[in-house]
Design a protein around this motif. Structure first.
Motif, PDB file in Angstrom:
ATOM      1  N   PRO A  45       0.825  -1.213   0.000  1.00  0.00           N
ATOM      2  CA  PRO A  45       0.000   0.000   0.000  1.00  0.00           C
ATOM      3  C   PRO A  45       0.857   1.260   0.000  1.00  0.00           C
ATOM      4  O   PRO A  45       1.991   1.254   0.486  1.00  0.00           O
ATOM      5  N   ILE A  46       0.294   2.345  -0.547  1.00  0.00           N
ATOM      6  CA  ILE A  46       0.979   3.630  -0.467  1.00  0.00           C
ATOM      7  C   ILE A  46       0.854   4.165   0.964  1.00  0.00           C
ATOM      8  O   ILE A  46       0.060   3.679   1.765  1.00  0.00           O
ATOM      9  N   THR A  47       1.641   5.158   1.272  1.00  0.00           N
ATOM     10  CA  THR A  47       1.713   5.686   2.643  1.00  0.00           C
ATOM     11  C   THR A  47       0.349   6.160   3.121  1.00  0.00           C
ATOM     12  O   THR A  47      -0.335   6.943   2.444  1.00  0.00           O
ATOM     13  N   SER A  48      -0.066   5.709   4.303  1.00  0.00           N
ATOM     14  CA  SER A  48      -1.379   6.049   4.837  1.00  0.00           C
ATOM     15  C   SER A  48      -1.424   7.483   5.353  1.00  0.00           C
ATOM     16  O   SER A  48      -0.423   7.994   5.863  1.00  0.00           O
ATOM     17  N   PRO A  49      -2.569   8.144   5.240  1.00  0.00           N
ATOM     18  CA  PRO A  49      -2.705   9.492   5.791  1.00  0.00           C
ATOM     19  C   PRO A  49      -2.588   9.459   7.319  1.00  0.00           C
ATOM     20  O   PRO A  49      -2.932   8.462   7.953  1.00  0.00           O
ATOM     21  N   PHE A  64     -14.621  -2.161  13.095  1.00  0.00           N
ATOM     22  CA  PHE A  64     -15.113  -2.243  11.723  1.00  0.00           C
ATOM     23  C   PHE A  64     -13.958  -2.592  10.780  1.00  0.00           C
ATOM     24  O   PHE A  64     -12.975  -1.845  10.675  1.00  0.00           O
ATOM     25  N   TRP A  65     -14.089  -3.731  10.106  1.00  0.00           N
ATOM     26  CA  TRP A  65     -13.084  -4.214   9.156  1.00  0.00           C
ATOM     27  C   TRP A  65     -13.410  -3.553   7.823  1.00  0.00           C
ATOM     28  O   TRP A  65     -14.461  -3.795   7.227  1.00  0.00           O
ATOM     29  N   THR A  66     -12.485  -2.696   7.362  1.00  0.00           N
ATOM     30  CA  THR A  66     -12.819  -1.692   6.354  1.00  0.00           C
ATOM     31  C   THR A  66     -11.795  -1.643   5.220  1.00  0.00           C
ATOM     32  O   THR A  66     -10.585  -1.720   5.463  1.00  0.00           O
ATOM     33  N   GLY A  67     -12.289  -1.472   4.014  1.00  0.00           N
ATOM     34  CA  GLY A  67     -11.433  -1.205   2.874  1.00  0.00           C
ATOM     35  C   GLY A  67     -11.517   0.265   2.503  1.00  0.00           C
ATOM     36  O   GLY A  67     -12.584   0.880   2.621  1.00  0.00           O
ATOM     37  N   PRO A  68     -10.421   0.878   2.059  1.00  0.00           N
ATOM     38  CA  PRO A  68     -10.484   2.278   1.633  1.00  0.00           C
ATOM     39  C   PRO A  68     -11.147   2.399   0.268  1.00  0.00           C
ATOM     40  O   PRO A  68     -11.098   1.474  -0.543  1.00  0.00           O
ATOM     41  N   GLY A  69     -11.750   3.554   0.016  1.00  0.00           N
ATOM     42  CA  GLY A  69     -12.314   3.783  -1.307  1.00  0.00           C
ATOM     43  C   GLY A  69     -11.251   3.759  -2.388  1.00  0.00           C
ATOM     44  O   GLY A  69     -11.475   3.256  -3.486  1.00  0.00           O
ATOM     45  N   ASN A  70     -10.090   4.288  -2.075  1.00  0.00           N
ATOM     46  CA  ASN A  70      -8.935   4.204  -2.965  1.00  0.00           C
ATOM     47  C   ASN A  70      -8.140   2.973  -2.554  1.00  0.00           C
ATOM     48  O   ASN A  70      -7.450   2.983  -1.531  1.00  0.00           O
ATOM     49  N   ILE A  71      -8.231   1.908  -3.335  1.00  0.00           N
ATOM     50  CA  ILE A  71      -7.666   0.621  -2.905  1.00  0.00           C
ATOM     51  C   ILE A  71      -6.148   0.596  -2.935  1.00  0.00           C
ATOM     52  O   ILE A  71      -5.545  -0.428  -2.599  1.00  0.00           O
ATOM     53  N   ALA A  72      -5.509   1.706  -3.300  1.00  0.00           N
ATOM     54  CA  ALA A  72      -4.047   1.765  -3.193  1.00  0.00           C
ATOM     55  C   ALA A  72      -3.604   1.928  -1.743  1.00  0.00           C
ATOM     56  O   ALA A  72      -2.469   1.606  -1.389  1.00  0.00           O
ATOM     57  N   TYR A  73      -4.520   2.424  -0.883  1.00  0.00           N
ATOM     58  CA  TYR A  73      -4.213   2.550   0.536  1.00  0.00           C
ATOM     59  C   TYR A  73      -4.410   1.215   1.250  1.00  0.00           C
ATOM     60  O   TYR A  73      -5.074   0.298   0.739  1.00  0.00           O
ATOM     61  N   ALA A  74      -3.869   1.109   2.451  1.00  0.00           N
ATOM     62  CA  ALA A  74      -3.971  -0.118   3.239  1.00  0.00           C
ATOM     63  C   ALA A  74      -5.411  -0.356   3.691  1.00  0.00           C
ATOM     64  O   ALA A  74      -6.164   0.587   3.964  1.00  0.00           O
ATOM     65  N   ASP A  75      -5.781  -1.613   3.767  1.00  0.00           N
ATOM     66  CA  ASP A  75      -7.029  -1.983   4.429  1.00  0.00           C
ATOM     67  C   ASP A  75      -6.833  -1.809   5.932  1.00  0.00           C
ATOM     68  O   ASP A  75      -5.712  -1.887   6.445  1.00  0.00           O
ATOM     69  N   SER A  99      -2.986  -4.073   0.745  1.00  0.00           N
ATOM     70  CA  SER A  99      -4.129  -3.322   0.236  1.00  0.00           C
ATOM     71  C   SER A  99      -4.877  -4.165  -0.785  1.00  0.00           C
ATOM     72  O   SER A  99      -4.375  -5.172  -1.277  1.00  0.00           O
ATOM     73  N   GLY A 100      -6.085  -3.727  -1.122  1.00  0.00           N
ATOM     74  CA  GLY A 100      -6.855  -4.409  -2.160  1.00  0.00           C
ATOM     75  C   GLY A 100      -7.385  -5.769  -1.766  1.00  0.00           C
ATOM     76  O   GLY A 100      -7.754  -6.568  -2.626  1.00  0.00           O
ATOM     77  N   ASN A 101      -7.447  -6.043  -0.459  1.00  0.00           N
ATOM     78  CA  ASN A 101      -7.933  -7.350  -0.002  1.00  0.00           C
ATOM     79  C   ASN A 101      -9.455  -7.468  -0.059  1.00  0.00           C
ATOM     80  O   ASN A 101      -9.979  -8.569  -0.003  1.00  0.00           O
ATOM     81  N   PHE A 434     -13.340   8.972   6.249  1.00  0.00           N
ATOM     82  CA  PHE A 434     -12.068   8.569   5.654  1.00  0.00           C
ATOM     83  C   PHE A 434     -11.928   9.125   4.231  1.00  0.00           C
ATOM     84  O   PHE A 434     -11.439   8.456   3.328  1.00  0.00           O
ATOM     85  N   ALA A 435     -12.352  10.381   4.070  1.00  0.00           N
ATOM     86  CA  ALA A 435     -12.283  11.021   2.754  1.00  0.00           C
ATOM     87  C   ALA A 435     -10.848  11.084   2.236  1.00  0.00           C
ATOM     88  O   ALA A 435     -10.620  11.019   1.020  1.00  0.00           O
ATOM     89  N   ASN A 436      -9.869  11.160   3.163  1.00  0.00           N
ATOM     90  CA  ASN A 436      -8.474  11.239   2.719  1.00  0.00           C
ATOM     91  C   ASN A 436      -7.921   9.891   2.257  1.00  0.00           C
ATOM     92  O   ASN A 436      -6.765   9.805   1.851  1.00  0.00           O
ATOM     93  N   ARG A 437      -8.737   8.846   2.295  1.00  0.00           N
ATOM     94  CA  ARG A 437      -8.377   7.545   1.731  1.00  0.00           C
ATOM     95  C   ARG A 437      -9.328   7.185   0.588  1.00  0.00           C
ATOM     96  O   ARG A 437      -9.443   6.019   0.206  1.00  0.00           O
ATOM     97  N   GLY A 438     -10.045   8.173   0.097  1.00  0.00           N
ATOM     98  CA  GLY A 438     -11.029   7.911  -0.947  1.00  0.00           C
ATOM     99  C   GLY A 438     -12.341   7.402  -0.390  1.00  0.00           C
ATOM    100  O   GLY A 438     -13.183   6.885  -1.125  1.00  0.00           O
ATOM    101  N   GLY A 439     -12.522   7.549   0.926  1.00  0.00           N
ATOM    102  CA  GLY A 439     -13.705   7.031   1.595  1.00  0.00           C
ATOM    103  C   GLY A 439     -13.398   5.714   2.296  1.00  0.00           C
ATOM    104  O   GLY A 439     -12.275   5.209   2.251  1.00  0.00           O
ATOM    105  N   GLY A 440     -14.411   5.157   2.964  1.00  0.00           N
ATOM    106  CA  GLY A 440     -14.246   3.882   3.654  1.00  0.00           C
ATOM    107  C   GLY A 440     -15.376   2.938   3.312  1.00  0.00           C
ATOM    108  O   GLY A 440     -16.530   3.366   3.135  1.00  0.00           O
ATOM    109  N   ARG A 441     -15.050   1.646   3.184  1.00  0.00           N
ATOM    110  CA  ARG A 441     -16.033   0.621   2.840  1.00  0.00           C
ATOM    111  C   ARG A 441     -16.091  -0.404   3.970  1.00  0.00           C
ATOM    112  O   ARG A 441     -15.398  -1.420   3.950  1.00  0.00           O
ATOM    113  N   PRO A 442     -16.916  -0.155   4.985  1.00  0.00           N
ATOM    114  CA  PRO A 442     -16.984  -1.078   6.129  1.00  0.00           C
ATOM    115  C   PRO A 442     -17.857  -2.292   5.802  1.00  0.00           C
ATOM    116  O   PRO A 442     -19.050  -2.157   5.560  1.00  0.00           O
ATOM    117  N   HIS A 443     -17.247  -3.465   5.777  1.00  0.00           N
ATOM    118  CA  HIS A 443     -18.028  -4.644   5.400  1.00  0.00           C
ATOM    119  C   HIS A 443     -18.549  -5.418   6.605  1.00  0.00           C
ATOM    120  O   HIS A 443     -19.635  -5.987   6.561  1.00  0.00           O
TER     121      HIS A 443
END
Length: 461
Positions: A45-49, A64-75, A99-101, A434-443
């Protein structure tokens, strides 16, 4: 474009090189890497904010186990207060080193000290599938390690073992095709086995007869039985595809030997996503959700069919036309087993059944009500039985897949009324949080009640 041996070697070489790359190099690689069919370039993953943790210590916590909206960032694992007076206050988060999991299911060990989350699409970057966290300090979780199985991938449902460790379903093979496995892990996050094992000839023959893509998982440790439900072949949801391959079966297992006893079929079920034992039921009955049909079935594992096979399936309730082909139907029970909550993902609805009389279930919600949820999926009843945590995100595969369900990316904290019905009023908006990660996707979530710190309570095991 198929994965050729040369391409596989190149991807593995890039993975090895990127493992030792500096953050700056990683950022460039992640931004310049071209999209590949099926596989993604396995860069870190690229450097996290940056973020600021809170010193608040609420009595009720949501993990909350979450993926970033921008999947280049870490889960990541995000932690929030669920107390009434500080609801939605961010406590902290923990990045994983990949990232991208597509973070998927999450559950807690019986001793309340470890969480494990699965990665639905980890395979696409040749990454581990299971992610383990230490929550012995509940306000400051730590990432421990990750792991993967040998024969299988695409991690889904998780059940904690009383003695420590977990059982986890893997919906696909190591390549994401048919023939997944039930996997077992010890308390330290080490793989114990994958079942049916390669030497289990009857079990292997059983899963060769019908599609074996285990997603749902329920275990009765006292009665020595396991139920798994088959959902879809993961690879069939990725492009190019001739259509999603959906299953119509459940498997009944003997827990002590990890062997399959029989196959239970729901005719034209169209993906049996979830199965759960009804708490306190004297017959060890379980419910199973048939997604294409929009139906709830009841499974009696100790009854026999006319042909002598063990495990009887009967229709319990038809959720009606708005529940048909809703891509996903996940569930949770009240602790006493009376109320069943069902998420109808693409119908943007949570249904509620009163199961006081299993011969005559009563629906408590209005099927025509417009609820303030979009793409709702995972459900968790809180330990005090006062709230339902419902997450507004299922799966978005992007350009590589055909499953991209609409979502509101919110953690909905829904009041449970005395009669079991629901009242919507509060939520946590992960897209803005988590707008600075492209948002958050809590599954998926785990809910902790620390009212008595020496005896923490969790939503489920």
């Amino acid at each position: 474009m198929p994965l050729t041996p040369l391409k596989a070697v190149l991807l593995l070489a890039l993975h090895a090189a990127s493992t030792f790359a500096s953050p700056g190099v990683t950022d460039v690689l992640a931004n310049l890497a071209p999209p590949l069919p099926i596989l993604r370039v396995p860069t870190p993953p690229i450097t996290s904010p940056p973020f600021t943790s809170s010193n608040l210590k609420p009595k009720k916590l949501g993990y909350f186990w979450t993926g970033p909206g921008n999947i280049a960032y870490a889960d990541f694992l995000a932690v929030y207060s669920l107390d009434d007076d500080t609801f939605g206050t961010f406590i902290t988060l923990v990045d994983v080193p990949t990232s991208g999991n597509e973070p998927h299911h999450l559950n807690v060990a019986h001793d309340g000290k470890t969480l494990v989350g699965t990665g639905l699409l980890s395979l696409l970057k040749l990454q581990d599938v299971e992610y383990f966290f230490d929550i012995s300090n509940p306000y400051r979780p730590k990432f421990i390690k990750s792991g993967r199985a040998i024969l299988s991938s695409i991690g889904d449902e998780i059940v904690a073992k009383p003695e420590g460790g977990f059982f986890i379903t893997h919906m696909g093979s190591a390549a994401g095709t048919d023939l997944g496995r039930l996997t077992e892990w010890d308390a330290h996050g080490n793989l114990i086995g994958e079942f049916p094992g390669l030497l289990d000839v009857p079990g292997t023959l059983n899963i060769l007869k019908d599609q074996f893509s285990p997603h749902g998982l329920a275990i009765d440790f006292d009665k020595n039985i396991i139920l798994t439900s088959d959902f879809v072949v993961p690879l069939s949801t990725l492009k190019p595809t001739l259509g999603i391959q959906k299953a119509h079966t459940l498997r009944l297992w003997k827990l002590s030997s990890r062997t399959i006893i029989s196959t239970i079929t729901i005719p034209n079920g169209g993906g049996i996503q979830d199965v759960k034992f009804i708490p306190g039921n004297k017959d060890s009955a379980a419910i199973a959700t048939a997604v294409d049909l929009g139906q709830v079935w009841i499974i009696y594992p100790f009854k026999y069919n006319a042909d002598g096979t063990q495990g009887v399936a009967e229709l319990l309730y038809d959720l009606g036309p708005k529940a048909r082909e809703t891509v996903a139907i996940y569930t949770d029970f009240s602790a006493n087993g009376r109320f069943l909550y069902l998420s109808l993902t693409t119908a943007n609805h949570i249904a509620v059944l009163d199961l006081k009389n299993l011969k005559k279930p009563v629906r408590l919600d209005d099927p025509n009500e417009v609820q303030p949820v979009v793409g709702v999926h995972s459900l968790r009843v809180t330990p005090d039985q006062k709230n339902l945590v419902a997450l507004g995100y299922f799966v978005q595969q992007g350009d590589i897949g055909v499953i991209n369900t609409p979502a509101d990316y919110k953690a909905h904290y829904v009041d449970i009324l005395p009669n079991g019905a629901l009242s919507f009023n509060r939520s946590i908006p992960f897209q803005t949080e988590f707008a600075n990660r492209g948002g958050g996707r809590p599954h998926f979530s785990v809910i902790a009640d620390l009212t008595d710190p020496k005896h923490p309570k969790f939503n489920s095991y």
